[in-house]
Scaffold this motif. Structure first.
Motif, PDB file in Angstrom:
ATOM      1  N   SER A   1       0.858  -1.180   0.000  1.00  0.00           N
ATOM      2  CA  SER A   1       0.000   0.000   0.000  1.00  0.00           C
ATOM      3  C   SER A   1       0.899   1.236   0.000  1.00  0.00           C
ATOM      4  O   SER A   1       1.691   1.425   0.919  1.00  0.00           O
ATOM      5  CB  SER A   1      -0.913   0.016   1.229  1.00  0.00           C
ATOM      6  OG  SER A   1      -1.843   1.082   1.148  1.00  0.00           O
ATOM      7  N   VAL A   2       0.771   2.053  -1.040  1.00  0.00           N
ATOM      8  CA  VAL A   2       1.627   3.226  -1.210  1.00  0.00           C
ATOM      9  C   VAL A   2       0.741   4.462  -1.341  1.00  0.00           C
ATOM     10  O   VAL A   2      -0.177   4.497  -2.166  1.00  0.00           O
ATOM     11  CB  VAL A   2       2.523   3.086  -2.460  1.00  0.00           C
ATOM     12  CG1 VAL A   2       3.425   4.312  -2.597  1.00  0.00           C
ATOM     13  CG2 VAL A   2       3.346   1.817  -2.393  1.00  0.00           C
ATOM     14  N   ALA A   3       1.018   5.472  -0.529  1.00  0.00           N
ATOM     15  CA  ALA A   3       0.238   6.712  -0.578  1.00  0.00           C
ATOM     16  C   ALA A   3       0.723   7.602  -1.718  1.00  0.00           C
ATOM     17  O   ALA A   3       1.924   7.739  -1.940  1.00  0.00           O
ATOM     18  CB  ALA A   3       0.364   7.456   0.748  1.00  0.00           C
ATOM     19  N   ALA A   4      -0.220   8.204  -2.421  1.00  0.00           N
ATOM     20  CA  ALA A   4       0.136   9.150  -3.480  1.00  0.00           C
ATOM     21  C   ALA A   4       0.699  10.436  -2.870  1.00  0.00           C
ATOM     22  O   ALA A   4       1.584  11.067  -3.432  1.00  0.00           O
ATOM     23  CB  ALA A   4      -1.080   9.461  -4.349  1.00  0.00           C
ATOM     24  N   LYS A   5       0.179  10.814  -1.707  1.00  0.00           N
ATOM     25  CA  LYS A   5       0.662  11.984  -0.974  1.00  0.00           C
ATOM     26  C   LYS A   5       1.173  11.515   0.387  1.00  0.00           C
ATOM     27  O   LYS A   5       1.422  10.340   0.591  1.00  0.00           O
ATOM     28  CB  LYS A   5      -0.455  13.026  -0.810  1.00  0.00           C
ATOM     29  CG  LYS A   5      -1.132  13.442  -2.117  1.00  0.00           C
ATOM     30  CD  LYS A   5      -0.185  14.160  -3.053  1.00  0.00           C
ATOM     31  CE  LYS A   5      -0.884  14.619  -4.321  1.00  0.00           C
ATOM     32  NZ  LYS A   5       0.050  15.233  -5.285  1.00  0.00           N
ATOM     33  N   LYS A   6       1.302  12.448   1.331  1.00  0.00           N
ATOM     34  CA  LYS A   6       1.797  12.085   2.661  1.00  0.00           C
ATOM     35  C   LYS A   6       0.810  11.182   3.395  1.00  0.00           C
ATOM     36  O   LYS A   6       1.187  10.227   4.067  1.00  0.00           O
ATOM     37  CB  LYS A   6       2.038  13.347   3.496  1.00  0.00           C
ATOM     38  CG  LYS A   6       3.282  14.134   3.089  1.00  0.00           C
ATOM     39  CD  LYS A   6       4.539  13.443   3.540  1.00  0.00           C
ATOM     40  CE  LYS A   6       5.770  14.296   3.262  1.00  0.00           C
ATOM     41  NZ  LYS A   6       7.013  13.590   3.650  1.00  0.00           N
ATOM     42  N   ILE A   7      -0.484  11.536   3.301  1.00  0.00           N
ATOM     43  CA  ILE A   7      -1.528  10.795   4.007  1.00  0.00           C
ATOM     44  C   ILE A   7      -2.125   9.754   3.074  1.00  0.00           C
ATOM     45  O   ILE A   7      -2.511  10.065   1.953  1.00  0.00           O
ATOM     46  CB  ILE A   7      -2.631  11.741   4.513  1.00  0.00           C
ATOM     47  CG1 ILE A   7      -2.041  12.824   5.431  1.00  0.00           C
ATOM     48  CG2 ILE A   7      -3.716  10.967   5.231  1.00  0.00           C
ATOM     49  CD1 ILE A   7      -1.554  12.337   6.756  1.00  0.00           C
ATOM     50  N   ASN A   8      -2.228   8.519   3.559  1.00  0.00           N
ATOM     51  CA  ASN A   8      -2.783   7.437   2.745  1.00  0.00           C
ATOM     52  C   ASN A   8      -4.297   7.381   2.923  1.00  0.00           C
ATOM     53  O   ASN A   8      -4.796   7.255   4.042  1.00  0.00           O
ATOM     54  CB  ASN A   8      -2.157   6.101   3.157  1.00  0.00           C
ATOM     55  CG  ASN A   8      -2.322   5.035   2.097  1.00  0.00           C
ATOM     56  OD1 ASN A   8      -3.214   5.111   1.257  1.00  0.00           O
ATOM     57  ND2 ASN A   8      -1.467   4.028   2.135  1.00  0.00           N
ATOM     58  N   GLY A   9      -5.030   7.470   1.816  1.00  0.00           N
ATOM     59  CA  GLY A   9      -6.488   7.351   1.857  1.00  0.00           C
ATOM     60  C   GLY A   9      -6.944   5.910   1.765  1.00  0.00           C
ATOM     61  O   GLY A   9      -8.141   5.630   1.847  1.00  0.00           O
ATOM     62  N   ASP A  10      -5.977   4.976   1.567  1.00  0.00           N
ATOM     63  CA  ASP A  10      -6.281   3.547   1.556  1.00  0.00           C
ATOM     64  C   ASP A  10      -5.936   2.931   2.911  1.00  0.00           C
ATOM     65  O   ASP A  10      -5.109   3.456   3.653  1.00  0.00           O
ATOM     66  CB  ASP A  10      -5.483   2.823   0.471  1.00  0.00           C
ATOM     67  CG  ASP A  10      -5.991   3.114  -0.936  1.00  0.00           C
ATOM     68  OD1 ASP A  10      -7.011   3.825  -1.062  1.00  0.00           O
ATOM     69  OD2 ASP A  10      -5.366   2.639  -1.897  1.00  0.00           O
TER      70      ASP A  10
END
Length: 334
Positions: A128-137
């Motif tokens: 699981s890799v966040a596109a930004k700092k905070i992960n929405g997944d």
């Protein structure tokens, strides 16, 4: 003699020395004078005004145009000072926000951390890799002697509110009675938690499945979540994992449909977030067939190596710029 006169006298002395010598020593004396002026909270405009007055005294024949240019410089410096302070203030606020986001990301990682189970019956890989700092997944495993439960969730929203939503779902799962084990019942309970506690603008998609070691069945349900894949080893073919159900947090009383798959040796269950299927290239969203092709390319590897290689290839297709959070989980029956 008041301070302004002392200041003017000191400035005259420093300037005259520099005009006579043009030396490093004179410049150093000017630096010391600058520091004293700062301590006395003398503004740049006041220094320019003093400079102009000293020039008039030293060079009575100085042209009017040069003197007028200092009036322009004073006005310019006043506006510049205001703009500079505003810029610094915005930079400070930006740094503060960045620090808060980094702290929120660190707290999120700590609270939502889950280890990948190691069992004899099934090989499991997860990334699981966040596109930004905070992960929405968000993904989570729950293991007991008879089964492994897996959850993947995706908040419709980003940033700190998304992180708070994920924390809510995590604690909602932890608070479920042990008697609630069926995927559709789990989603029904979490939906009630989300509907009561989430802002009306926040929604969550979720996939929840249970792998039973005894009869090798995978039972699952979904709440508006992206369809995964099922790989049949016997026919070497893929099919979409059928999912139906409304996203969490919209209505309180929703019944979720449950599905079941018999898992044979070599079969694979592929679960993902829409950040995988909605990866974009210059030509638009990638086809789902690209994902299944990558699975076939790496299926000789362990499940963890598979998800990591698939991520790297899809990241490369996007020129190393993720546009959405990326979560991919694979169960491979041994």
């Amino acid at each position: 003699m008041d301070f302004k006169q002392i200041l003017e006298s000191g400035y005259r002395e420093v300037l005259c020395r520099y005009l006579e010598e043009s030396s490093e020593a004179a410049l150093y004396q000017g630096q010391m004078f600058s520091r004293k002026s700062i301590k006395q909270q003398i503004s740049p405009e006041e220094i320019i005004s003093i400079h102009c007055k000293v020039l008039k005294d030293l060079f009575p024949d100085i042209s009017k145009e040069i003197l007028d240019s200092f009036d322009f410089l004073i006005e310019f410096m006043m506006n510049y000072g205001l703009a500079y302070h505003e810029y610094q203030s915005l930079k400070d606020k930006q740094f503060e926000i960045k620090s808060e986001i980094e702290m929120a990301a660190s707290i999120q990682e700590y609270f939502l951390e889950t280890s990948i189970p190691k069992v004899d019956e099934v090989d499991i890989g997860a990334i699981s890799v966040a596109a930004k700092k905070i992960n929405g997944d968000f993904y989570r495993f729950v293991e007991d002697e008879k089964s492994i439960s897996v959850a993947i969730a995706d908040v419709i929203g980003k940033g700190i509110p998304a992180a708070l939503c994920m924390t809510l779902i995590k604690y909602g799962m932890d608070s479920l009675p042990k008697s609630i084990t069926k995927p559709n019942d789990v989603l029904g309970n979490l939906n009630r938690v989300a509907e009561k506690n989430l802002d009306s603008s926040m929604f969550i998609t979720m996939f929840y499945g249970v792998y039973d070691f005894g009869n090798h069945t995978f039972t699952y349900a979904a709440a508006g979540h992206e369809q995964g894949f099922y790989y049949h080893a016997a026919s070497q073919s893929f099919e979409d994992l059928t999912t139906r159900g409304m996203v969490l947090g919209v209505e309180q009383d929703i019944t979720y449909e449950q599905f079941e798959k018999k898992v044979n040796p070599g079969d694979m269950i592929v679960m993902l977030s829409d950040g995988v299927t909605e990866s974009r290239t210059e030509n638009g969203f990638i086809e789902r067939s690209i994902i299944t092709d990558l699975i076939q390319t790496y299926m000789h590897l362990s499940a963890q190596e598979m998800v990591e290689n698939i991520y790297r290839d899809i990241e490369k297709l996007q020129k190393y710029e993720l546009r959405d959070d990326f979560t991919l989980i694979i169960f491979k029956r041994l």
